[in-house]
Write an enzyme that holds these catalytic residues in place. Sequence first.
Site, PDB file in Angstrom:
ATOM      1  N   CYS A   1       0.825  -1.206   0.000  1.00 36.83           N
ATOM      2  CA  CYS A   1       0.000   0.000   0.000  1.00 36.83           C
ATOM      3  C   CYS A   1       0.860   1.257   0.000  1.00 36.83           C
ATOM      4  CB  CYS A   1      -0.903  -0.021   1.240  1.00 36.83           C
ATOM      5  SG  CYS A   1      -1.783   1.525   1.541  1.00 36.83           S
TER       6      CYS A   1
ATOM      7  N   TRP B   1      -7.639  -6.496   5.857  1.00 39.17           N
ATOM      8  CA  TRP B   1      -6.252  -6.920   5.711  1.00 39.17           C
ATOM      9  C   TRP B   1      -5.983  -8.017   6.747  1.00 39.17           C
ATOM     10  CZ3 TRP B   1      -2.865  -4.986   2.082  1.00 39.17           C
ATOM     11  CH2 TRP B   1      -3.261  -3.824   1.407  1.00 39.17           C
TER      12      TRP B   1
ATOM     13  N   THR C   1      -8.512   0.082   6.893  1.00 34.38           N
ATOM     14  CA  THR C   1      -7.391   0.547   6.089  1.00 34.38           C
ATOM     15  C   THR C   1      -6.057   0.448   6.819  1.00 34.38           C
ATOM     16  OG1 THR C   1      -7.679   2.836   6.823  1.00 34.38           O
ATOM     17  CG2 THR C   1      -8.867   2.159   4.824  1.00 34.38           C
ATOM     18  N   VAL C   2      -4.991   0.330   6.037  1.00 32.93           N
ATOM     19  CA  VAL C   2      -3.628   0.485   6.521  1.00 32.93           C
ATOM     20  C   VAL C   2      -3.092   1.791   5.940  1.00 32.93           C
ATOM     21  CG1 VAL C   2      -3.106  -1.956   6.844  1.00 32.93           C
ATOM     22  CG2 VAL C   2      -2.773  -0.935   4.580  1.00 32.93           C
TER      23      VAL C   2
ATOM     24  N   TYR D   1      -5.469   6.889  -8.977  1.00 27.23           N
ATOM     25  CA  TYR D   1      -6.671   6.126  -8.641  1.00 27.23           C
ATOM     26  C   TYR D   1      -7.890   6.646  -9.399  1.00 27.23           C
ATOM     27  CZ  TYR D   1      -4.143   3.722  -4.980  1.00 27.23           C
ATOM     28  OH  TYR D   1      -3.258   2.920  -4.302  1.00 27.23           O
TER      29      TYR D   1
END
Length: 342
Positions: free
Chosen positions: A55, A88, A122-123, A186
Site C-alpha cells: 500500500c 487486511w 485501512t492500513v 486512482y
Amino acid sequence: MTTSAEDRSGSQGSYVEPGEFKRDTNYITTRITADGRDGYPAEAGRYRLVAARACPWANRTLIVRRLLGLEDALSLGLCGPTHDKLSWTFDLDPGGVDPVLGIPRLRDAYLARFPDYPRGITVPAVVEIATGQVVTNDYPQITLDFSTEWTEFHRDGAPDLYPAHLRDEIDEVAHRNFTEVNNGVYRCGFAGDQDAYERAYARLFTRLDELTERLAGQRYLVGDTITEADVRLFTTLARFDPVYHGHFKCNRTKLSEMPVLWAYARDLFQTPGFGDTTDFGQIKTHYYAVHRDINPTGVVPVGPDLANWLAPHGREQLGGRPFGDGTPPPPPRAGEEVPALG
C-alpha cells in the site's frame, strides 16, 4: 454507507462506479502526541504500527519510521499483499496471527474500539497493544506526528522531515501532489466512464509535467533536503511503471521515459529508508490480484524489469544534502528486509 476510494484501492476490494472516482477521507483522527491530549501519549512500546508494503499510504509510514529511527519505540506488524472483503490479514505470520496483537485480521483491532465501525479497514493503522484497539488510521497525520510528536524517540542523527520554516511550502506541494498524482492515479484507474478517465488522465500528466519542471533544477521538492513532500511523492512514483501505467491506464509515458522524474525517483530509491522499504513483488501482487473488476483473471504480470532502479541517477550534481545535518539510518532490522533487486 458509501465505500471509500481508499477502501476500493485497499481493504475492501475494488469497485468501479459511474463517473469520477471520489476518495472518502474520513479517518480516525485520534492523535498520538507528546502531551497525550487525545488520551494517547507517545510512549515507547505502547503501540504497534500495522502496515502493508503493498500500500502506498502505508509505505509512507514505513519510510518515515526508518528515517527517524523509531523501530525501538514502535513495533511493526505487516499484513500480506492480498486480503478478503473483510480486512487486511496477517497471513505473513505463522498461523496467520500477528505475534504481538494476537489477531488474524486488522479488522479485529478496529472493532475492539468501535464495535460498529462503518468504514473500510485501512492500513496504515496504529494499534494500542495493551487494549488491542486501533488508535488512528489517519495516514497523512501519522507521519507528521512521527516527525513532530515522537521526537523523544528519534535516533541520533534523525533528519528533520518537516522543518518548521518550510511547513507551509511542504503542505502546499504535498496537497497538490495528493490531488493530482497520489490520488490522481486512482481517479484514472477507477474512473467509471470515459470522460471521467480522460479528465483524470489530463490532470495527472499536467502535474507530472509541472513536477518535471520543478525538479529539473533542484534535487528535492522543498529546500535542499528530503522532506515529507518527497516521501509522499515517492511511493506513487515507485508504483508507476509496475502498476499504474498499465493497470490504471496512466499510459501516456512510463516513469522510466520521463528523465527528470525517473532520475529523482531513483535517487530516492537508492537512499537508505526508501528502496529498502519497497517490495515490488508485494506491490504487483496486491493491485493485480485484488482489483478483479479491473483485472478479472488476477494474473500478475512478470515485467517490467526493475533492476534499472539501481542505475546511476546523476542527481548529486544538483547539490542538496539528503539528511540535512543528520545521518542515514542503519540497515533494516532483521525480519524487516525486502527482497533485493537484480
